[in-house]
Design a protein around this motif. Structure first.
Motif, PDB file in Angstrom:
ATOM      1  N   VAL A  93      53.327  37.745  35.913  1.00 11.58           N
ATOM      2  CA  VAL A  93      53.552  38.917  35.054  1.00 11.58           C
ATOM      3  C   VAL A  93      54.936  38.855  34.428  1.00 11.58           C
ATOM      4  O   VAL A  93      55.101  39.067  33.215  1.00 11.58           O
ATOM      5  N   ASP A  94      55.957  38.560  35.230  1.00 12.75           N
ATOM      6  CA  ASP A  94      57.326  38.471  34.696  1.00 12.75           C
ATOM      7  C   ASP A  94      57.433  37.356  33.662  1.00 12.75           C
ATOM      8  O   ASP A  94      58.066  37.527  32.616  1.00 12.75           O
ATOM      9  N   ALA A  95      56.817  36.215  33.944  1.00 11.64           N
ATOM     10  CA  ALA A  95      56.876  35.102  32.993  1.00 11.64           C
ATOM     11  C   ALA A  95      56.169  35.460  31.699  1.00 11.64           C
ATOM     12  O   ALA A  95      56.642  35.123  30.607  1.00 11.64           O
ATOM     13  N   ALA A  96      55.054  36.172  31.807  1.00 14.21           N
ATOM     14  CA  ALA A  96      54.293  36.553  30.614  1.00 14.21           C
ATOM     15  C   ALA A  96      55.100  37.479  29.720  1.00 14.21           C
ATOM     16  O   ALA A  96      55.053  37.362  28.491  1.00 14.21           O
ATOM     17  N   GLU A  97      55.829  38.402  30.315  1.00 14.26           N
ATOM     18  CA  GLU A  97      56.577  39.370  29.508  1.00 14.26           C
ATOM     19  C   GLU A  97      57.706  38.717  28.722  1.00 14.26           C
ATOM     20  O   GLU A  97      58.208  39.288  27.760  1.00 14.26           O
ATOM     21  N   GLU A  98      58.103  37.514  29.112  1.00 14.25           N
ATOM     22  CA  GLU A  98      59.143  36.792  28.384  1.00 14.25           C
ATOM     23  C   GLU A  98      58.552  35.779  27.410  1.00 14.25           C
ATOM     24  O   GLU A  98      59.282  34.971  26.844  1.00 14.25           O
ATOM     25  N   SER A  99      57.241  35.832  27.213  1.00 11.37           N
ATOM     26  CA  SER A  99      56.574  34.820  26.399  1.00 11.37           C
ATOM     27  C   SER A  99      55.922  35.420  25.166  1.00 11.37           C
ATOM     28  O   SER A  99      55.830  36.636  25.013  1.00 11.37           O
ATOM     29  N   GLU A 100      55.460  34.545  24.277  1.00  7.43           N
ATOM     30  CA  GLU A 100      54.599  34.962  23.170  1.00  7.43           C
ATOM     31  C   GLU A 100      53.180  35.156  23.664  1.00  7.43           C
ATOM     32  O   GLU A 100      52.451  36.020  23.191  1.00  7.43           O
ATOM     33  N   LEU A 101      52.801  34.320  24.627  1.00 10.65           N
ATOM     34  CA  LEU A 101      51.414  34.224  25.040  1.00 10.65           C
ATOM     35  C   LEU A 101      51.382  33.626  26.437  1.00 10.65           C
ATOM     36  O   LEU A 101      52.157  32.724  26.755  1.00 10.65           O
ATOM     37  N   LEU A 102      50.478  34.149  27.282  1.00  6.97           N
ATOM     38  CA  LEU A 102      50.249  33.561  28.600  1.00  6.97           C
ATOM     39  C   LEU A 102      48.887  32.885  28.574  1.00  6.97           C
ATOM     40  O   LEU A 102      47.894  33.476  28.130  1.00  6.97           O
ATOM     41  N   VAL A 103      48.826  31.649  29.060  1.00  9.84           N
ATOM     42  CA  VAL A 103      47.575  30.887  29.067  1.00  9.84           C
ATOM     43  C   VAL A 103      47.240  30.514  30.507  1.00  9.84           C
ATOM     44  O   VAL A 103      48.070  29.947  31.224  1.00  9.84           O
ATOM     45  N   LEU A 104      46.017  30.838  30.920  1.00 10.62           N
ATOM     46  CA  LEU A 104      45.555  30.560  32.265  1.00 10.62           C
ATOM     47  C   LEU A 104      44.231  29.799  32.211  1.00 10.62           C
ATOM     48  O   LEU A 104      43.502  29.878  31.235  1.00 10.62           O
ATOM     49  N   GLY A 105      43.934  29.106  33.299  1.00 12.81           N
ATOM     50  CA  GLY A 105      42.649  28.449  33.420  1.00 12.81           C
ATOM     51  C   GLY A 105      41.595  29.442  33.873  1.00 12.81           C
ATOM     52  O   GLY A 105      41.890  30.415  34.560  1.00 12.81           O
ATOM     53  N   SER A 106      40.345  29.214  33.476  1.00 15.30           N
ATOM     54  CA  SER A 106      39.257  30.135  33.789  1.00 15.30           C
ATOM     55  C   SER A 106      38.059  29.380  34.319  1.00 15.30           C
ATOM     56  O   SER A 106      37.769  28.273  33.868  1.00 15.30           O
ATOM     57  N   ARG A 107      37.359  29.985  35.279  1.00 13.29           N
ATOM     58  CA  ARG A 107      36.175  29.385  35.859  1.00 13.29           C
ATOM     59  C   ARG A 107      34.932  30.196  35.548  1.00 13.29           C
ATOM     60  O   ARG A 107      35.013  31.338  35.140  1.00 13.29           O
ATOM     61  N   ALA A 108      33.790  29.604  35.847  1.00 16.37           N
ATOM     62  CA  ALA A 108      32.530  30.327  35.710  1.00 16.37           C
ATOM     63  C   ALA A 108      32.446  31.404  36.784  1.00 16.37           C
ATOM     64  O   ALA A 108      33.092  31.329  37.822  1.00 16.37           O
ATOM     65  N   LEU A 109      31.640  32.403  36.533  1.00 13.99           N
ATOM     66  CA  LEU A 109      31.455  33.491  37.471  1.00 13.99           C
ATOM     67  C   LEU A 109      30.958  32.959  38.810  1.00 13.99           C
ATOM     68  O   LEU A 109      30.066  32.144  38.884  1.00 13.99           O
ATOM     69  N   GLY A 110      31.574  33.443  39.887  1.00 15.22           N
ATOM     70  CA  GLY A 110      31.121  33.084  41.215  1.00 15.22           C
ATOM     71  C   GLY A 110      32.011  32.070  41.911  1.00 15.22           C
ATOM     72  O   GLY A 110      31.945  31.929  43.122  1.00 15.22           O
ATOM     73  N   SER A 111      32.855  31.351  41.195  1.00 17.07           N
ATOM     74  CA  SER A 111      33.745  30.392  41.831  1.00 17.07           C
ATOM     75  C   SER A 111      34.945  31.104  42.431  1.00 17.07           C
ATOM     76  O   SER A 111      35.487  32.030  41.844  1.00 17.07           O
ATOM     77  N   VAL A 112      35.400  30.653  43.604  1.00 13.65           N
ATOM     78  CA  VAL A 112      36.560  31.277  44.232  1.00 13.65           C
ATOM     79  C   VAL A 112      37.679  30.279  44.459  1.00 13.65           C
ATOM     80  O   VAL A 112      38.726  30.639  44.980  1.00 13.65           O
ATOM     81  N   ALA A 113      37.481  29.018  44.124  1.00 14.80           N
ATOM     82  CA  ALA A 113      38.513  28.020  44.353  1.00 14.80           C
ATOM     83  C   ALA A 113      39.622  28.174  43.332  1.00 14.80           C
ATOM     84  O   ALA A 113      39.395  28.170  42.137  1.00 14.80           O
ATOM     85  N   GLY A 114      40.840  28.321  43.803  1.00 14.01           N
ATOM     86  CA  GLY A 114      41.973  28.474  42.906  1.00 14.01           C
ATOM     87  C   GLY A 114      42.181  29.911  42.502  1.00 14.01           C
ATOM     88  O   GLY A 114      41.283  30.732  42.569  1.00 14.01           O
ATOM     89  N   TYR A 115      43.399  30.258  42.117  1.00 14.40           N
ATOM     90  CA  TYR A 115      43.648  31.658  41.760  1.00 14.40           C
ATOM     91  C   TYR A 115      43.568  31.926  40.278  1.00 14.40           C
ATOM     92  O   TYR A 115      43.763  33.062  39.841  1.00 14.40           O
ATOM     93  N   LEU A 116      43.328  30.917  39.472  1.00 15.03           N
ATOM     94  CA  LEU A 116      43.229  31.098  38.029  1.00 15.03           C
ATOM     95  C   LEU A 116      41.869  30.575  37.565  1.00 15.03           C
ATOM     96  O   LEU A 116      41.655  29.388  37.541  1.00 15.03           O
ATOM     97  N   LEU A 117      40.892  31.331  37.266  1.00 11.61           N
ATOM     98  CA  LEU A 117      40.847  32.766  37.191  1.00 11.61           C
ATOM     99  C   LEU A 117      40.089  33.292  38.412  1.00 11.61           C
ATOM    100  O   LEU A 117      38.887  33.297  38.438  1.00 11.61           O
ATOM    101  N   GLY A 118      40.815  33.711  39.450  1.00 14.22           N
ATOM    102  CA  GLY A 118      40.261  34.415  40.578  1.00 14.22           C
ATOM    103  C   GLY A 118      40.849  35.808  40.577  1.00 14.22           C
ATOM    104  O   GLY A 118      41.193  36.349  39.530  1.00 14.22           O
ATOM    105  N   SER A 119      41.029  36.393  41.751  1.00 16.82           N
ATOM    106  CA  SER A 119      41.527  37.761  41.815  1.00 16.82           C
ATOM    107  C   SER A 119      42.933  37.876  41.244  1.00 16.82           C
ATOM    108  O   SER A 119      43.266  38.858  40.581  1.00 16.82           O
ATOM    109  N   VAL A 120      43.772  36.867  41.479  1.00 21.41           N
ATOM    110  CA  VAL A 120      45.138  36.910  40.952  1.00 21.41           C
ATOM    111  C   VAL A 120      45.128  36.826  39.431  1.00 21.41           C
ATOM    112  O   VAL A 120      45.802  37.601  38.742  1.00 21.41           O
ATOM    113  N   GLY A 121      44.351  35.890  38.898  1.00 14.60           N
ATOM    114  CA  GLY A 121      44.293  35.743  37.443  1.00 14.60           C
ATOM    115  C   GLY A 121      43.798  36.992  36.763  1.00 14.60           C
ATOM    116  O   GLY A 121      44.314  37.401  35.718  1.00 14.60           O
ATOM    117  N   LEU A 122      42.762  37.633  37.319  1.00 15.23           N
ATOM    118  CA  LEU A 122      42.248  38.867  36.737  1.00 15.23           C
ATOM    119  C   LEU A 122      43.278  39.979  36.793  1.00 15.23           C
ATOM    120  O   LEU A 122      43.417  40.769  35.859  1.00 15.23           O
TER     121      LEU A 122
END
Length: 285
Positions: A93-122
């Motif tokens: 969140v802090d890094a995003a506020e200092e940026s033009e744009l925040l880019v994260l990786g996203s997974r298909a619905l149902g995957s839980v491996a990794g935090y981007l896009l899991g609960s943290v990414g959301l």
């Protein structure tokens, strides 16, 4: 000073795809890329560490490798990196506020491996006041030439959402397709004869409202061809269907916070999980 495009990395293929997309976006914007990794990832992150190896050296090596790949693909591109020690959510969140744009990786619905896009990414995507782009690994190496598809609602202030969509279309020399979906009222399901009547009575009026909404944007971006599509049904399903022919999907997120904290709407949630192309989540009032 021009802000960087920040990319959250977690060592997954989705995050690598996000970094590649961010590098191409940085070239279009004339800015640089800043790679970040947030420590204390929690049990969802899929990090393979050699026994006895600490997380930070692994993270630095992973980011250095990613930065090298980006510079090799795009000579002259400025790429920096940083390990964030404040935890995934506050760090991103802090890094995003200092940026033009925040880019994260996203997974298909149902995957839980990794935090981007899991609960943290959301949580991050729903809480920052900067646009966030979610990128899937599928098809990451291609460069689609389809339109920028944007979900819009004539009943809400969506200038920031439309502005983002038109800017992206102008950078890519492509079109904008505005999609408005009128959901059927609950009583429409009570009898099949009521549904076609509802379609005929509402769609033309909504289409005129969407065209009026587009007038100032067509004037501001005369080189960007802009069309509109009005449908009746599920906004999430319609946008995901249009995403199959798009280069980018843009959806809005209200910045108002509930007592449970920041969140994204059901339409944005559906598109984030099911769109095969990158999705931009743009905050608005």
């Amino acid at each position: 000073m021009t802000r960087s495009i920040v990319v959250g990395l977690d060592g997954t293929e989705q995050a690598k795809a996000a970094a590649r997309w961010a590098a191409e976006e940085a070239l279009l914007r004339g800015t640089d890329v800043h790679l970040v990794y947030a420590t204390e990832p929690g049990p969802e992150v899929a990090v393979s560490l050699v026994e006895g190896e600490s997380e930070e050296p692994w993270a630095r090596e992973m980011m250095a490798r990613t930065a090298g790949e980006l510079r090799e693909r795009h000579p002259g591109l400025s790429v920096t990196s940083q390990v964030l020690a404040s935890g995934p959510v506050p760090g991103l969140v802090d890094a995003a506020e200092e940026s033009e744009l925040l880019v994260l990786g996203s997974r298909a619905l149902g995957s839980v491996a990794g935090y981007l896009l899991g609960s943290v990414g959301l949580t991050v995507a729903g809480g920052v006041e900067r646009p966030v782009v979610l990128v899937r690994a599928v098809g990451a190496g291609s460069t689609p030439q389809g339109p920028v598809v944007v979900g819009a609602d004539v009943r809400q202030p969506v200038d920031s959402v439309l502005g983002f969509a038109f800017e992206e279309a102008a950078r890519r020399h492509t079109q904008v397709l505005v999609v408005y979906v009128q959901q059927l009222p609950l009583h429409a399901g009570m009898g099949p004869a009521m549904v076609p009547d509802f379609r005929l009575s509402m769609v033309p009026e909504i289409k005129r409202s969407v065209e009026v909404m587009l007038e100032p944007w067509r004037a501001k971006y005369p080189d960007v061809e802009a069309g509109a599509r009005v449908a009746v049904g599920s906004a999430g399903l319609e946008l995901v269907a249009e995403a199959r022919k798009a280069t980018l999907v843009v959806v809005g997120r209200r910045t108002r916070r509930s007592t449970l904290g920041a969140h994204i709407g059901s339409v944005a949630h559906a598109v984030l999980h099911h769109s095969p192309v990158p999705v931009a989540l743009v905050p608005h009032d």
